[in-house]
Design a protein around this motif. Structure first.
Motif, mmCIF file in Angstrom:
data_model
loop_
_atom_site.group_PDB
_atom_site.id
_atom_site.type_symbol
_atom_site.label_atom_id
_atom_site.label_comp_id
_atom_site.label_asym_id
_atom_site.label_seq_id
_atom_site.Cartn_x
_atom_site.Cartn_y
_atom_site.Cartn_z
ATOM 1 N N ALA A 282 -4.733 -2.580 -3.252
ATOM 2 C CA ALA A 282 -3.445 -3.276 -3.278
ATOM 3 C C ALA A 282 -3.268 -4.291 -2.156
ATOM 4 O O ALA A 282 -2.468 -5.216 -2.282
ATOM 5 C CB ALA A 282 -2.314 -2.262 -3.195
ATOM 6 N N GLN B 260 -6.405 3.230 -3.280
ATOM 7 C CA GLN B 260 -5.340 2.337 -3.704
ATOM 8 C C GLN B 260 -4.849 1.415 -2.596
ATOM 9 O O GLN B 260 -4.424 0.296 -2.870
ATOM 10 C CB GLN B 260 -4.178 3.148 -4.273
ATOM 11 C CG GLN B 260 -4.557 3.887 -5.546
ATOM 12 C CD GLN B 260 -4.983 2.939 -6.647
ATOM 13 O OE1 GLN B 260 -4.155 2.282 -7.256
ATOM 14 N NE2 GLN B 260 -6.282 2.847 -6.901
ATOM 15 N N CYS B 261 -4.917 1.853 -1.354
ATOM 16 C CA CYS B 261 -4.480 0.985 -0.256
ATOM 17 C C CYS B 261 -5.350 -0.266 -0.191
ATOM 18 O O CYS B 261 -4.841 -1.384 -0.077
ATOM 19 C CB CYS B 261 -4.489 1.724 1.075
ATOM 20 S SG CYS B 261 -6.085 2.430 1.547
ATOM 21 N N HIS C 6 -7.496 11.378 -7.615
ATOM 22 C CA HIS C 6 -6.315 10.672 -8.105
ATOM 23 C C HIS C 6 -6.687 9.351 -8.780
ATOM 24 O O HIS C 6 -6.171 9.026 -9.834
ATOM 25 C CB HIS C 6 -5.334 10.384 -6.963
ATOM 26 C CG HIS C 6 -4.794 11.604 -6.306
ATOM 27 N ND1 HIS C 6 -3.762 12.351 -6.821
ATOM 28 C CD2 HIS C 6 -5.158 12.226 -5.154
ATOM 29 C CE1 HIS C 6 -3.501 13.370 -6.022
ATOM 30 N NE2 HIS C 6 -4.342 13.323 -5.002
ATOM 31 N N PHE C 7 -7.547 8.589 -8.120
ATOM 32 C CA PHE C 7 -7.930 7.258 -8.596
ATOM 33 C C PHE C 7 -9.421 7.041 -8.380
ATOM 34 O O PHE C 7 -10.041 7.730 -7.577
ATOM 35 C CB PHE C 7 -7.150 6.167 -7.839
ATOM 36 C CG PHE C 7 -5.661 6.250 -8.012
ATOM 37 C CD1 PHE C 7 -5.046 5.760 -9.149
ATOM 38 C CD2 PHE C 7 -4.869 6.829 -7.030
ATOM 39 C CE1 PHE C 7 -3.670 5.844 -9.310
ATOM 40 C CE2 PHE C 7 -3.493 6.921 -7.174
ATOM 41 C CZ PHE C 7 -2.893 6.427 -8.321
ATOM 42 N N CYS D 107 -8.161 8.822 -1.974
ATOM 43 C CA CYS D 107 -7.674 8.853 -3.359
ATOM 44 C C CYS D 107 -8.583 9.665 -4.287
ATOM 45 O O CYS D 107 -8.462 9.577 -5.508
ATOM 46 C CB CYS D 107 -7.444 7.449 -3.914
ATOM 47 S SG CYS D 107 -6.079 6.583 -3.102
ATOM 48 N N CYS E 141 0.798 -1.223 0.000
ATOM 49 C CA CYS E 141 0.000 0.000 0.000
ATOM 50 C C CYS E 141 0.834 1.279 0.000
ATOM 51 O O CYS E 141 0.461 2.279 -0.622
ATOM 52 C CB CYS E 141 -0.926 0.015 1.212
ATOM 53 S SG CYS E 141 -0.058 -0.110 2.802
ATOM 54 N N LEU F 59 1.773 3.368 -3.176
ATOM 55 C CA LEU F 59 0.635 3.710 -4.029
ATOM 56 C C LEU F 59 -0.156 4.918 -3.543
ATOM 57 O O LEU F 59 -0.948 5.482 -4.290
ATOM 58 C CB LEU F 59 -0.304 2.508 -4.139
ATOM 59 C CG LEU F 59 0.311 1.254 -4.747
ATOM 60 C CD1 LEU F 59 -0.707 0.128 -4.756
ATOM 61 C CD2 LEU F 59 0.833 1.522 -6.135
ATOM 62 N N CYS F 60 0.059 5.332 -2.315
ATOM 63 C CA CYS F 60 -0.719 6.432 -1.748
ATOM 64 C C CYS F 60 -0.294 7.762 -2.373
ATOM 65 O O CYS F 60 0.851 8.185 -2.222
ATOM 66 C CB CYS F 60 -0.541 6.489 -0.238
ATOM 67 S SG CYS F 60 -1.487 7.824 0.516
ATOM 68 N N PRO F 61 -1.221 8.446 -3.065
ATOM 69 C CA PRO F 61 -0.860 9.702 -3.724
ATOM 70 C C PRO F 61 -0.594 10.847 -2.746
ATOM 71 O O PRO F 61 -0.011 11.855 -3.122
ATOM 72 C CB PRO F 61 -2.081 10.006 -4.592
ATOM 73 C CG PRO F 61 -3.215 9.348 -3.887
ATOM 74 C CD PRO F 61 -2.626 8.100 -3.284
#
Length: 74
Positions: free
Chosen positions: A54, A50-51, A45-46, A42, A16, A19-21
């Protein structure tokens, strides 16, 4: 609501963290934690946090319902 990592389920795999922006994830005491003040879920960003996407262990990165939901700046 920011996300949190359930320490008892975290395997410390570190999937994780990179991947954290917002660079909200760090290691503390052998487990990874999410700094709530930096977590934006996120947004912007996404399409998904993402945590949670992933993490190899289901339901380890979860919404922290004790804190207010993230509000994107207007």
């Amino acid at each position: 609501m920011p996300f949190k990592i359930i320490a008892s389920q975290c395997t410390s795999c570190s999937a994780c963290e990179p991947l954290c922006p917002n660079v909200a994830i760090s290691e503390k005491g052998g487990n990874f934690v999410i700094e709530a003040a930096k977590c934006s879920e996120c947004v912007g960003h996404f399409d998904e946090p993402q945590c949670a996407a992933a993490c190899p262990v289901d339901n380890t990165c979860v919404v922290d319902r004790a804190l207010p939901r993230y509000q994107a700046p207007v």
